[in-house]
Design an enzyme around this catalytic site. Structure first.
Site, PDB file in Angstrom:
ATOM      1  N   ASP A  15      41.016  -6.402  75.140  1.00  0.00           N
ATOM      2  CA  ASP A  15      41.312  -7.829  74.996  1.00  0.00           C
ATOM      3  C   ASP A  15      42.178  -8.072  73.752  1.00  0.00           C
ATOM      4  O   ASP A  15      41.752  -7.781  72.637  1.00  0.00           O
ATOM      5  CB  ASP A  15      39.982  -8.588  74.868  1.00  0.00           C
ATOM      6  CG  ASP A  15      40.095 -10.041  75.299  1.00  0.00           C
ATOM      7  OD1 ASP A  15      41.181 -10.624  75.164  1.00  0.00           O
ATOM      8  OD2 ASP A  15      39.085 -10.588  75.769  1.00  0.00           O
ATOM      9  N   ASP A  16      43.390  -8.566  73.951  1.00  0.00           N
ATOM     10  CA  ASP A  16      44.263  -8.995  72.841  1.00  0.00           C
ATOM     11  C   ASP A  16      44.841  -7.855  71.998  1.00  0.00           C
ATOM     12  O   ASP A  16      45.079  -8.040  70.797  1.00  0.00           O
ATOM     13  CB  ASP A  16      43.545  -9.977  71.913  1.00  0.00           C
ATOM     14  CG  ASP A  16      43.172 -11.289  72.582  1.00  0.00           C
ATOM     15  OD1 ASP A  16      43.640 -11.532  73.708  1.00  0.00           O
ATOM     16  OD2 ASP A  16      42.408 -12.072  71.992  1.00  0.00           O
ATOM     17  N   CYS A  53      44.736 -14.495  78.777  1.00  0.00           N
ATOM     18  CA  CYS A  53      43.733 -13.573  79.326  1.00  0.00           C
ATOM     19  C   CYS A  53      43.399 -13.788  80.789  1.00  0.00           C
ATOM     20  O   CYS A  53      43.527 -12.863  81.594  1.00  0.00           O
ATOM     21  CB  CYS A  53      42.469 -13.612  78.472  1.00  0.00           C
ATOM     22  SG  CYS A  53      41.813 -15.266  78.187  1.00  0.00           S
ATOM     23  N   ARG A  57      44.002 -11.275  84.014  1.00  0.00           N
ATOM     24  CA  ARG A  57      42.882 -10.640  84.704  1.00  0.00           C
ATOM     25  C   ARG A  57      42.936 -10.919  86.206  1.00  0.00           C
ATOM     26  O   ARG A  57      42.651 -10.043  87.032  1.00  0.00           O
ATOM     27  CB  ARG A  57      41.556 -11.137  84.109  1.00  0.00           C
ATOM     28  CG  ARG A  57      41.316 -10.579  82.724  1.00  0.00           C
ATOM     29  CD  ARG A  57      40.379 -11.419  81.861  1.00  0.00           C
ATOM     30  NE  ARG A  57      40.559 -11.018  80.479  1.00  0.00           N
ATOM     31  CZ  ARG A  57      39.868 -10.043  79.881  1.00  0.00           C
ATOM     32  NH1 ARG A  57      38.908  -9.426  80.528  1.00  0.00           N
ATOM     33  NH2 ARG A  57      40.122  -9.713  78.643  1.00  0.00           N
ATOM     34  N   LYS A 115      33.907  -8.891  80.065  1.00  0.00           N
ATOM     35  CA  LYS A 115      34.453 -10.246  80.189  1.00  0.00           C
ATOM     36  C   LYS A 115      35.054 -10.468  81.576  1.00  0.00           C
ATOM     37  O   LYS A 115      35.863  -9.694  82.054  1.00  0.00           O
ATOM     38  CB  LYS A 115      35.516 -10.452  79.103  1.00  0.00           C
ATOM     39  CG  LYS A 115      36.254 -11.776  79.194  1.00  0.00           C
ATOM     40  CD  LYS A 115      37.136 -11.968  77.980  1.00  0.00           C
ATOM     41  CE  LYS A 115      38.283 -12.915  78.249  1.00  0.00           C
ATOM     42  NZ  LYS A 115      39.146 -13.105  77.087  1.00  0.00           N
ATOM     43  N   HIS A 117      35.671 -14.336  83.112  1.00  0.00           N
ATOM     44  CA  HIS A 117      36.539 -15.496  82.829  1.00  0.00           C
ATOM     45  C   HIS A 117      37.417 -15.888  84.016  1.00  0.00           C
ATOM     46  O   HIS A 117      38.574 -16.278  83.851  1.00  0.00           O
ATOM     47  CB  HIS A 117      37.417 -15.191  81.589  1.00  0.00           C
ATOM     48  CG  HIS A 117      37.937 -16.449  80.927  1.00  0.00           C
ATOM     49  ND1 HIS A 117      39.155 -16.499  80.270  1.00  0.00           N
ATOM     50  CD2 HIS A 117      37.421 -17.681  80.803  1.00  0.00           C
ATOM     51  CE1 HIS A 117      39.352 -17.694  79.770  1.00  0.00           C
ATOM     52  NE2 HIS A 117      38.305 -18.445  80.088  1.00  0.00           N
ATOM     53  N   HIS A 208      39.058  -9.292  70.822  1.00  0.00           N
ATOM     54  CA  HIS A 208      39.118 -10.754  70.851  1.00  0.00           C
ATOM     55  C   HIS A 208      38.324 -11.347  69.674  1.00  0.00           C
ATOM     56  O   HIS A 208      37.386 -10.734  69.178  1.00  0.00           O
ATOM     57  CB  HIS A 208      38.527 -11.240  72.178  1.00  0.00           C
ATOM     58  CG  HIS A 208      38.784 -12.673  72.495  1.00  0.00           C
ATOM     59  ND1 HIS A 208      38.057 -13.699  71.928  1.00  0.00           N
ATOM     60  CD2 HIS A 208      39.684 -13.254  73.317  1.00  0.00           C
ATOM     61  CE1 HIS A 208      38.501 -14.853  72.405  1.00  0.00           C
ATOM     62  NE2 HIS A 208      39.487 -14.610  73.247  1.00  0.00           N
ATOM     63  N   ASP A 314      45.076  -7.151  78.105  1.00  0.00           N
ATOM     64  CA  ASP A 314      45.346  -8.331  78.945  1.00  0.00           C
ATOM     65  C   ASP A 314      46.548  -9.141  78.475  1.00  0.00           C
ATOM     66  O   ASP A 314      47.189  -9.830  79.264  1.00  0.00           O
ATOM     67  CB  ASP A 314      44.097  -9.219  79.069  1.00  0.00           C
ATOM     68  CG  ASP A 314      43.598  -9.761  77.736  1.00  0.00           C
ATOM     69  OD1 ASP A 314      44.052  -9.290  76.672  1.00  0.00           O
ATOM     70  OD2 ASP A 314      42.715 -10.645  77.754  1.00  0.00           O
ATOM     71  N   ASN A 315      46.842  -9.097  77.175  1.00  0.00           N
ATOM     72  CA  ASN A 315      47.989  -9.830  76.629  1.00  0.00           C
ATOM     73  C   ASN A 315      48.201  -9.353  75.196  1.00  0.00           C
ATOM     74  O   ASN A 315      47.478  -8.482  74.713  1.00  0.00           O
ATOM     75  CB  ASN A 315      47.767 -11.350  76.666  1.00  0.00           C
ATOM     76  CG  ASN A 315      46.406 -11.793  76.192  1.00  0.00           C
ATOM     77  OD1 ASN A 315      45.619 -12.316  76.969  1.00  0.00           O
ATOM     78  ND2 ASN A 315      46.074 -11.554  74.932  1.00  0.00           N
ATOM     79  N   LYS A 369      50.271 -13.300  71.491  1.00  0.00           N
ATOM     80  CA  LYS A 369      49.545 -13.930  72.593  1.00  0.00           C
ATOM     81  C   LYS A 369      49.904 -15.408  72.752  1.00  0.00           C
ATOM     82  O   LYS A 369      50.169 -16.099  71.780  1.00  0.00           O
ATOM     83  CB  LYS A 369      48.039 -13.805  72.324  1.00  0.00           C
ATOM     84  CG  LYS A 369      47.123 -14.481  73.345  1.00  0.00           C
ATOM     85  CD  LYS A 369      45.676 -14.286  72.953  1.00  0.00           C
ATOM     86  CE  LYS A 369      44.711 -15.060  73.839  1.00  0.00           C
ATOM     87  NZ  LYS A 369      43.317 -14.817  73.477  1.00  0.00           N
TER      88      LYS A 369
END
Length: 566
Positions: A15-16, A53, A57, A115, A117, A208, A314-315, A369
């Site tokens: 994540d991130d 995110c 996903r 995660k 989301h 994250h 994810d980003n 991001k």
């Protein structure tokens, strides 16, 4: 019954993480297990995801453009004109089929931890989208040490096991737990005979907000970031050149306007910022060590050699500084958070690296991001497994929507449900086998958009527009082959090409049903508005009761005062 010898599939989503955050891509964090996967597989240097995110996903799990999945953006920044519109429902819409559903139908066991989301209704959780077992966080993030939210948009940390509300264990740390629970699912469903292949989706909370890691790992990075973000950006650029990730003459992107100067900070602030980046490196290292445990488990089961691994982010890196948001300090006080140097990254600590370090994490690229600049959408991708060629770098343009069709192609799965929404990505297998140098031709236009942050790539050229506060909503044109850091806007020099790409982008918007956010959109301000709205909606009874009590108390005081005056 004979054993099913088809390969397992493991998707690891970080994540991130920025392009140069992973060790194989030039980062400082110790990541030996991801490094090993990179060394025996293919590293992608020109892979693009979405800038946020949940859309990423949705695209990763379905192979479908975000506007057709229902997750065109995230609920936190959804504007009133988008809410409830097709593509903006904030859950996977009918006909949108996940990789888990496709693999389950083909005889795979399917598991997910971490995660999610992708929609908060009961039917939107992983068990409603093809996962046999799941332990999922249905939020943009949460604390990594305990079960609590990380921002005012959420009342609690919504964790669910197999679709039912669940509690976390006392010894919870997100990276450890995500692997522990995945191993427990594989263990409980393990059948000595016949063998059944599995799909494991490990969606880590690392890195994250809140960035949190064990103290002893954080301490191991003492001194690494003491020279500040300007120096780190230069170091990352040089390392990227040495590794062959970018060309030697590619310029370093400018830092965003308004960025702080490291030397002008107080010694106290420099110590806090340097330690924050240490926590981030420690969080990556900790995650990698738990991935190592998972790999060791697969090896002990005799499954490692027959497993396809896909590792990505994810980003781009997170620029937000929660403490800069008005009211956040009060919220933190109520929810047991602090930001002190002596326990930074540990239980109760709220850590974010902020826009300057985020800019360094994406170095040599532009921004981070949320933005369709390269720093927001160009991230690491590693694919390793049986029949995957060892390649130092694969420089062909690839997209997040290409992952699902690649897995299906790799496993020779072609059947799809009759009413399924068509996949928009394409298989990367020609690149992974070494039989082709590209999967998108020079004259194909690839569009993307999330909340007004837009890009269109055609051959070496890219058109992009980024919204405030770090963007200005002006369209620009870049040659990514020469200028991956987007330093040189070619719009005025190549007006014909610019106009041609603008036509392609308008066609993309029309074809995929893009709804631009309302005028004056700023994602930080929109998050604040949506958080207040959600807070009022969730707590209206308590607020109404509090207002009524205050009103009655005021009337009582006035009544007593009047009597005394009389």
């Amino acid at each position: 019954t004979e054993d099913d010898q088809r390969p397992n599939v493991v998707v690891i989503l970080v994540d991130d993480a920025g392009l140069t955050d992973f060790a194989p891509f030039g980062g400082e964090a110790q990541m030996p297990h991801i490094q090993t996967l990179a060394d025996r597989g293919t590293k992608f240097s020109n892979y693009h995801t979405s800038p946020l995110c949940a859309p990423s996903r949705a695209m990763l799990l379905t192979g479908i453009d975000n506007h057709r999945t229902g997750i065109a953006t995230i609920p936190e920044v959804l504007t009133d004109n988008q809410a409830g519109q097709p593509g903006y429902s904030m859950f996977l819409e009918p006909g949108v089929t996940t990789l888990a559903e496709r693999l389950k139908a083909a005889g795979y066991s399917t598991y997910m931890t971490g995660k999610w989301h992708l929609g908060g209704r009961e039917q939107d959780l992983p068990n409603g989208h093809g996962f046999d077992r799941s332990f999922a966080l249905d939020a943009s993030g949460a604390d990594n040490w305990e079960q609590k939210p990380y921002m005012g948009y959420y009342d609690f940390a919504p964790w669910y096991e197999d679709g039912k509300a669940a509690n976390l264990p006392e010894d919870f740390y997100s990276s450890k737990f995500i692997v522990d629970r995945m191993i427990s699912y594989l263990d409980s469903d393990q059948q000595p005979s016949p063998r059944q292949p599995f799909f494991s989706y490990l969606a880590f909370q690392a890195i994250h907000i809140p960035v949190q890691a064990p103290r002893e790992i954080t301490d191991s990075y003492n001194g690494v970031y003491d020279q500040g973000w300007h120096r780190l950006r230069e170091r990352r650029q040089q390392r990227a050149i040495e590794l062959g990730l970018i060309s030697a003459d590619a310029p370093l992107a400018e830092m965003p306007a308004g960025s702080k100067d490291w030397q002008s900070l107080s010694p106290e602030d420099r110590a806090l910022y340097a330690r924050s980046m240490q926590v981030q490196a420690a969080m990556l290292e900790s995650m990698d060590s738990h991935i190592g445990r998972f790999i060791a488990y697969l090896k002990a089961r005799g499954e490692l050699a027959n497993t396809l691994f896909i590792v990505t982010s994810d980003n781009g890196p997170e620029p937000s500084d929660p403490l800069a948001v008005s009211g956040m300090q009060t919220w933190m006080n109520f929810n047991g958070y602090n930001r002190r140097l002596d326990n930074l990254g540990e239980r109760g600590s709220m850590v974010a690296i902020g826009p300057e370090w985020a800019s360094a994490s994406a170095s040599p690229l532009n921004m981070f991001k949320f933005y369709a600049a390269e720093g927001g959408i160009r991230v690491p991708l590693i694919i390793a497994g049986p029949e995957i060629a060892e390649q130092s770098w694969q420089s062909a343009i690839t997209m997040v929507t290409d992952i699902a069709p690649t897995v299906l192609d790799y496993l020779n799965i072609s059947e799809q449900p009759a009413a399924a929404v068509t996949i928009t990505g394409r298989s990367m297998m020609p690149l992974l086998e070494g039989s082709a140098s590209a999967i998108y031709s020079e004259d194909e236009a690839i569009g993307m958009e999330v909340s007004g942050n837009s890009a269109l790539i055609k051959g070496d050229y890219k058109l992009s527009r980024n919204s405030p506060p770090h963007g200005d909503n002006i369209w620009r044109l870049y040659n990514l082959a020469l200028d991956p850091g987007e330093s040189n806007d070619l719009r005025a020099l190549q007006p014909v090409r610019f106009n041609q790409l603008m036509e392609h982008y308008r066609a993309y918007e029309s074809e995929f049903g893009v709804i631009a956010p309302t005028a004056g959109f700023d994602f930080i301000a929109q998050t604040r508005r949506n958080s207040v709205k959600k807070l009022l909606h969730s707590n209206w009874r308590g607020l109404a009761l509090g207002t009524l009590i205050t009103l009655l108390f005021t009337m009582l005081i006035r009544s007593v005062y009047r009597r005394r005056q009389a």
